[in-house]
Design a protein around this motif. Structure first.
Motif, PDB file in Angstrom:
ATOM      1  N   VAL A   1       0.852  -1.206   0.000  1.00 58.15           N
ATOM      2  CA  VAL A   1       0.000   0.000   0.000  1.00 58.15           C
ATOM      3  C   VAL A   1       0.882   1.250   0.000  1.00 58.15           C
ATOM      4  O   VAL A   1       0.660   2.203  -0.752  1.00 58.15           O
ATOM      5  N   ARG A   2       1.924   1.240   0.823  1.00 57.76           N
ATOM      6  CA  ARG A   2       2.837   2.405   0.874  1.00 57.76           C
ATOM      7  C   ARG A   2       3.494   2.639  -0.485  1.00 57.76           C
ATOM      8  O   ARG A   2       3.667   3.771  -0.924  1.00 57.76           O
ATOM      9  N   GLU A   3       3.856   1.522  -1.139  1.00 60.37           N
ATOM     10  CA  GLU A   3       4.490   1.632  -2.458  1.00 60.37           C
ATOM     11  C   GLU A   3       3.494   2.208  -3.490  1.00 60.37           C
ATOM     12  O   GLU A   3       3.881   2.969  -4.375  1.00 60.37           O
ATOM     13  N   ALA A   4       2.219   1.869  -3.331  1.00 56.18           N
ATOM     14  CA  ALA A   4       1.212   2.278  -4.328  1.00 56.18           C
ATOM     15  C   ALA A   4       0.891   3.768  -4.253  1.00 56.18           C
ATOM     16  O   ALA A   4       0.598   4.400  -5.268  1.00 56.18           O
ATOM     17  N   TYR A   5       0.928   4.328  -3.042  1.00 52.35           N
ATOM     18  CA  TYR A   5       0.515   5.731  -2.875  1.00 52.35           C
ATOM     19  C   TYR A   5       1.648   6.676  -3.198  1.00 52.35           C
ATOM     20  O   TYR A   5       2.762   6.515  -2.705  1.00 52.35           O
ATOM     21  N   GLN A   6       1.331   7.686  -4.000  1.00 46.78           N
ATOM     22  CA  GLN A   6       2.293   8.749  -4.269  1.00 46.78           C
ATOM     23  C   GLN A   6       1.671  10.046  -3.749  1.00 46.78           C
ATOM     24  O   GLN A   6       0.598  10.450  -4.214  1.00 46.78           O
ATOM     25  N   ILE A   7       2.339  10.645  -2.765  1.00 46.52           N
ATOM     26  CA  ILE A   7       1.808  11.874  -2.152  1.00 46.52           C
ATOM     27  C   ILE A   7       2.814  12.992  -2.399  1.00 46.52           C
ATOM     28  O   ILE A   7       4.024  12.794  -2.187  1.00 46.52           O
ATOM     29  N   GLU A   8       2.324  14.132  -2.871  1.00 49.81           N
ATOM     30  CA  GLU A   8       3.238  15.258  -3.107  1.00 49.81           C
ATOM     31  C   GLU A   8       2.744  16.470  -2.341  1.00 49.81           C
ATOM     32  O   GLU A   8       1.544  16.662  -2.174  1.00 49.81           O
ATOM     33  N   ALA A   9       3.708  17.304  -1.906  1.00 49.96           N
ATOM     34  CA  ALA A   9       3.347  18.512  -1.159  1.00 49.96           C
ATOM     35  C   ALA A   9       2.877  19.571  -2.150  1.00 49.96           C
ATOM     36  O   ALA A   9       3.690  20.235  -2.779  1.00 49.96           O
TER      37      ALA A   9
END
Ligand code: URA
Length: 455
Positions: A412-420
């Motif tokens: 799950v961590r690998e799947a999510y891409q979060i940007e500021a």
């Protein structure tokens, strides 16, 4: 005729004749062609492609390799729907009852999930008691009485596809447009329907990675359907992130029921409305898209669509009480949140990796013979475009085996891409409509163009 000559001709990029294709399919069926020769021809097709006539012939021959269903005239037209597969794709559980509630009979053969993609039959079987193996007589009787039945595809429908698919799976020849198109459409040609609405997905969770590839696949499938006398159209829809929020069998049934109650995630509702409306138009129950969409909305708000789902569950031996009280669906014993470690906006959720996380929890099969756990899976609290604060839950994992949670969390961590950056808003999910007349680009395509103009 000789299979080696056929392999050589295709290897050299020549078009195969209808007689050669017939010889090949018969040879696979009768086991007079060895698996290594079939594999060689599949690879030659993968590398050299097939023209329109070859694909239509291959599909027809594959369809003729087994039984076909036929429905009494009074039930016609029968409109079928098929999705090219994805993660969190529980559309059939909503669309079938909706169109049945609008007076269009639905008799659907569905498949099981394999790898990171789910299957309608596994989802339905998570309803306690639900039977997906029906006799043809039972299937037709349920459609006559309640306008709705979904069952597993019997081994006798397009049996050559099973042989070819198993060989493609182990020879690197799955993602070939002519082979995918022939595989899907051979089963559709044999299922007795008069019209077909295809949901062809693009994105990391789908066979086709880009919208343009999905359009190409759709055009081939529409061409095959029309060449065989079935009204066929396709919607091109987004599978860059999972559809809706729930991934996992009973969790997806829950989300489908909530959608039939008038709730459910926005992206999932949008795909269901678009597909169900397309089916009503194809089945001549509505004359315009606006009229079809209004019928779909009414079927949901009146509760008639949910009643149709209950009728099907009742007819097929399932526990209807589990649809009124969703806590009676299989429940996982462990629940764990995966929380964000940074603040920003979700810019991508890789659908295939989320599918693998659900598989790691036991919701899917790595091999055909694997058992699945109907209770496990995951629910996404954040989707693409959502703002996130560090510490927020991204996903809730539902597990029965504590040892499987760590791997799922990592995926799950690998799947999510979060940007500021600032929240981007939601993107539309229906990209294009493909008919014999051409390609009409819709909201998601226009959104993608606008985003490209802004960049
Ligand atoms: N679904 C099928 O049935 N066949 C394929 O080749 C791909 C998806």
């Amino acid at each position: 005729m000789n299979i080696v000559d056929i392999i050589i001709r295709k290897r050299n990029g020549e078009a195969l004749t209808p007689e050669e294709i017939h010889f090949f399919v018969e040879g696979v069926k009768n086991e007079t062609i060895a698996d290594y020769q079939t594999s060689a021809l599949l690879m030659a097709i993968f590398l050299r492609g097939m023209d329109e006539t070859e694909v239509a012939t291959l599909t027809r021959e594959m369809a003729l390799s087994g039984d076909s269903l036929s429905f009494p005239e009074r039930l016609r037209p029968i409109v079928d729907k098929h999705s090219s597969g994805g993660v969190g794709d529980k559309t059939s559980l909503v669309i079938a009852p909706v169109v049945a509630a609008c007076g269009l009979p639905i008799a659907k053969l569905s498949g099981r999930g394999l790898g990171h993609t789910g299957g309608t039959i596994d989802k339905l079987e998570s309803i306690p008691g639900f039977r997906t193996e029906l006799t043809e007589a039972e299937f037709i009787r349920n459609v006559e009485e309640d306008g709705i039945a979904i069952m597993g595809q019997s081994a006798d429908i397009a049996p050559v596809d099973k042989v070819l698919y198993a060989l493609r799976d182990v020879t690197g020849t799955v993602d070939s447009i002519p082979l995918i198109a022939a595989s899907i459409m051979s089963k559709k040609l044999a299922d007795g329907s008069d019209a077909i609405v295809l949901d062809v997905k693009y994105g990391s969770g789908a066979f086709m990675k880009t919208p343009e590839e999905a359009i190409e696949l759709a055009q081939v499938m529409v061409g095959i359907g029309e060449a065989n006398g079935k009204k066929t159209l396709a919607l091109i829809t987004d599978m860059t992130q999972p559809l809706g929020r729930a991934v996992g069998n009973a969790l997806e049934v829950r989300e489908a029921v909530e959608t039939l109650q008038g709730g459910g995630p926005e992206d999932f509702r949008a795909v269901c409305v678009a597909l169900a409306s397309a089916m009503l138009l194809a089945g001549e129950k509505a004359e315009s898209r606006e009229e079809a969409e209004a019928m779909v909305q009414e079927a949901v708000t009146s509760g008639r669509a949910l009643q149709k789902l209950k009728a099907m569950v009742q007819n097929q031996g399932g526990d209807v009480a589990a649809l009124d009280d969703l806590s009676k669906l299989p429940q996982a014993t462990l629940e764990q949140d995966v929380v964000a470690t940074q603040t920003g906006v979700v810019v991508a959720i890789d659908a295939e990796t989320i599918g693998k996380a659900s598989l790691a929890l036991g919701a899917g099969r790595r091999r055909k013979e694997d058992a699945i756990d109907p209770a496990v899976g995951l629910v996404l609290s954040k989707k693409v475009g959502d703002a996130v604060t560090a510490g927020d839950s991204l996903v809730t994992l539902y597990a029965n085996d504590p040892e499987r949670v760590e791997e799922a969390e990592g995926l799950v961590r690998e799947a999510y891409q979060i940007e500021a950056r600032e929240a981007t808003g939601k993107t539309a999910v229906v990209y294009a409509r493909v008919t014999q007349g051409g390609v009409e680009r819709l909201d998601a395509a226009k959104g993608a163009d606008d985003a490209a103009d802004e960049a």
